[in-house]
Design an enzyme around this catalytic site. Structure first.
Site, PDB file in Angstrom:
ATOM      1  N   ALA A   1       0.820  -1.207   0.000  1.00  0.00           N
ATOM      2  CA  ALA A   1       0.000   0.000   0.000  1.00  0.00           C
ATOM      3  C   ALA A   1       0.860   1.265   0.000  1.00  0.00           C
ATOM      4  CB  ALA A   1      -0.897  -0.004   1.238  1.00  0.00           C
ATOM      5  N   ILE A   2       2.000   1.211   0.665  1.00  0.00           N
ATOM      6  CA  ILE A   2       2.755   2.453   0.874  1.00  0.00           C
ATOM      7  C   ILE A   2       3.307   3.025  -0.431  1.00  0.00           C
ATOM      8  CG2 ILE A   2       4.761   3.406   2.108  1.00  0.00           C
ATOM      9  CD1 ILE A   2       3.367   2.100   4.485  1.00  0.00           C
TER      10      ILE A   2
ATOM     11  N   GLU B   1      12.733  -2.917  -9.170  1.00  0.00           N
ATOM     12  CA  GLU B   1      12.604  -4.372  -9.214  1.00  0.00           C
ATOM     13  C   GLU B   1      11.243  -4.749  -9.820  1.00  0.00           C
ATOM     14  OE1 GLU B   1      13.673  -6.134  -5.533  1.00  0.00           O
ATOM     15  OE2 GLU B   1      11.790  -7.220  -5.478  1.00  0.00           O
TER      16      GLU B   1
ATOM     17  N   GLY C   1      14.589  -7.260  -2.907  1.00  0.00           N
ATOM     18  CA  GLY C   1      15.543  -6.317  -3.475  1.00  0.00           C
ATOM     19  C   GLY C   1      15.811  -5.118  -2.586  1.00  0.00           C
TER      20      GLY C   1
END
Ligand code: COA
Length: 431
Positions: A217-218, A237, A335
């Site tokens: 969500a962020i 990524e 990543g």
């Protein structure tokens, strides 16, 4: 033999294809939304034919039937990243977890994890007999190249992506033709906390930055607050629907990128059909294996590289736990560190860890000490900016005392007294 005859001669049923797997094999499964669901179901249906097959998989988005308790004599999961459907198997000791940086995974296929069978999903071949790996190139393409046997689900709904994502039909041993929707990632829920975090992160983003966006969500909330920026770029990524929106609004142009100008660079994609339609045959999308996209040296060649990721806990020294809750492994490093290190070496680069200040209002994510058993994903030396809905803490180059003070200032007010007490005990001071 011309490619069409080869393709025809190597096309078979799923049941015949999974019979190529032998007991004791290591099977590497295509990643995330590129998972070949139809082949996995056929393999699990054929479980009685196998003993001790090791299933190497990273983000498993499907049912992960090979993790069911009754499958233990047939399959053992080796997770490179734990997800919702694989968490219990790893926690209960029926599966293993291998700590890793995502960028290093392809190298393991030539060292500790040689590949017997790769199960992948591809587009139908083009006029030249080339199939695209579509939404998941990452470790999936390197696994295909390293495997003794390659079994591919050919799915006409897989978007055809460009860059280094193509394989010749001659590199595949078995084709199983099966059309089905590509797995989609549900849009995240964005509430007031995510919005406040998004606004704070946006204050650190400048015109012309190249972004890496983590999952969840962020990052999507952050994108909502970037609408007034100019000429942003993507070297990430993965990316999702939020990027499509900003691209169509003219905010993401990739025009100022110092590496691959004009291109959206990614190693895998997760989102809705809107994203898959956007990337299909889009000449501006450059997909490549993860040992290229996530290589910190490659990432650093993007000036103004900004990485945005999330975490589970941060301690007052700035040690960041992103993949375990105490002893419970809930995800993986992925990543995160690849991009934090790449961004640190980029000219005018920054890295941001953004998270809500609490776990559902109940406990603080900023803590005096990490929970016992927690794995440190990003070391305190690598930590740069930490952001919550209460503000931004700049940690890099700051003393332990300055870091602790900055982190307390962005903690939820309910937990600041507890953190202040820990601060005073640790640093023997009141300021
Ligand atoms: N204590 C206890 N539980 C916690 C916790 C904490 N400090 N922090 C999170 N949790 C719980 C949440 O409540 C949630 O529980 P639920 O599934 O029962 O609702 C669960 O852990 C997952 O947390 P949430 O914050 O909802 O996850 P997310 O989808 O936003 O992902 C990370 C956050 C940190 C797990 C994820 O970003 C990650 O795996 N990061 C590491 C890898 C990475 O950064 N890759 C980058 C490129 S993709």
């Amino acid at each position: 033999m011309d490619w069409k005859s080869y393709y025809e001669a190597h096309t078979e049923t799923a049941a015949a294809a999974v019979n190529r797997i032998r007991s004791g094999d290591r099977v590497v499964v295509g990643h995330a939304c590129g998972e070949p669901s139809y082949l996995l179901e056929a393999m699990v249906d054929n479980a009685a034919a196998y003993e001790n097959v090791e299933i190497v998989h990273m983000v498993a988005m499907g049912r992960a039937g090979y993790c069911a308790p009754e499958m233990a004599p047939h399959f053992r999961h080796n997770a490179l990243f734990v997800g919702g459907t694989t968490r219990a198997a790893v926690a209960e000791g029926r599966g293993d977890f291998t700590p890793c940086f995502f960028s290093e995974v392809p190298a393991f296929f030539h060292t500790t994890l040689p590949v017997d069978v790769a199960l992948v999903q591809v587009t139908p071949p083009d006029e030249q007999g080339k199939c695209s790996l579509g939404v998941s190139v990452d470790y999936t393409l390197p696994a295909l190249k390293a495997a003794r046997t390659v079994i591919a689900q050919v799915n006409a709904r897989m978007p055809r992506t460009g860059g280094d994502s193509l394989v010749d039909v001659s590199e595949i041993d078995s084709f199983v033709l099966h059309e089905e929707p590509i797995i989609q990632l549900a849009p995240p829920k964005i509430g007031p906390v995510e919005e406040a975090i998004g606004r704070n992160v946006a204050s650190l983003v400048r015109d012309g930055d190249t972004l890496q966006l983590g999952i969840g969500a962020i990052p999507d909330a952050v994108l909502l607050f970037l609408k007034d920026k100019k000429d942003l770029g993507i070297h990430s990524e993965m990316f999702s629907d939020g990027v499509v929106e900003l691209a169509q609004a003219g905010v993401i142009t990739n025009a100022r990128k110092s590496l691959h100008p004009g291109k959206y660079v990614a190693t895998f994609l997760m989102g809705s059909q809107r994203l898959y339609d956007f990337v299909d045959n889009n000449p501006d999308v450059y997909m490549a294996p993860v040992d290229y996209v996530n290589d910190p040296f490659v990432i650093a060649q993007n000036d103004q590289m900004v990485s945005i990721n999330s975490c589970v806990q941060v301690d007052l020294m700035g040690q960041i736990a992103s993949e375990s809750i105490g002893y419970l492994q809930i995800s993986g490093t992925g990543g995160q560190v690849d991009f934090i290190r790449g961004a640190a070496r980029s000219r005018d680069g920054r890295s941001i860890i953004a998270m809500p200040s609490t776990v559902k209002g109940k406990t603080s994510k900023i803590v005096p000490l990490l929970d016992e058993g927690a794995a440190v994903t990003t070391s305190r030396n690598d930590a740069d900016y930490v952001v919550t809905e209460y503000g931004v803490a700049a940690l890099k180059g700051r003393t332990l005392r300055q870091r602790a003070r900055a982190l307390i200032d962005i903690a939820h007010p309910d937990f600041r007294p507890m953190l202040e007490e820990a601060y005073r005990a640790r640093f023997h001071c009141d300021d």
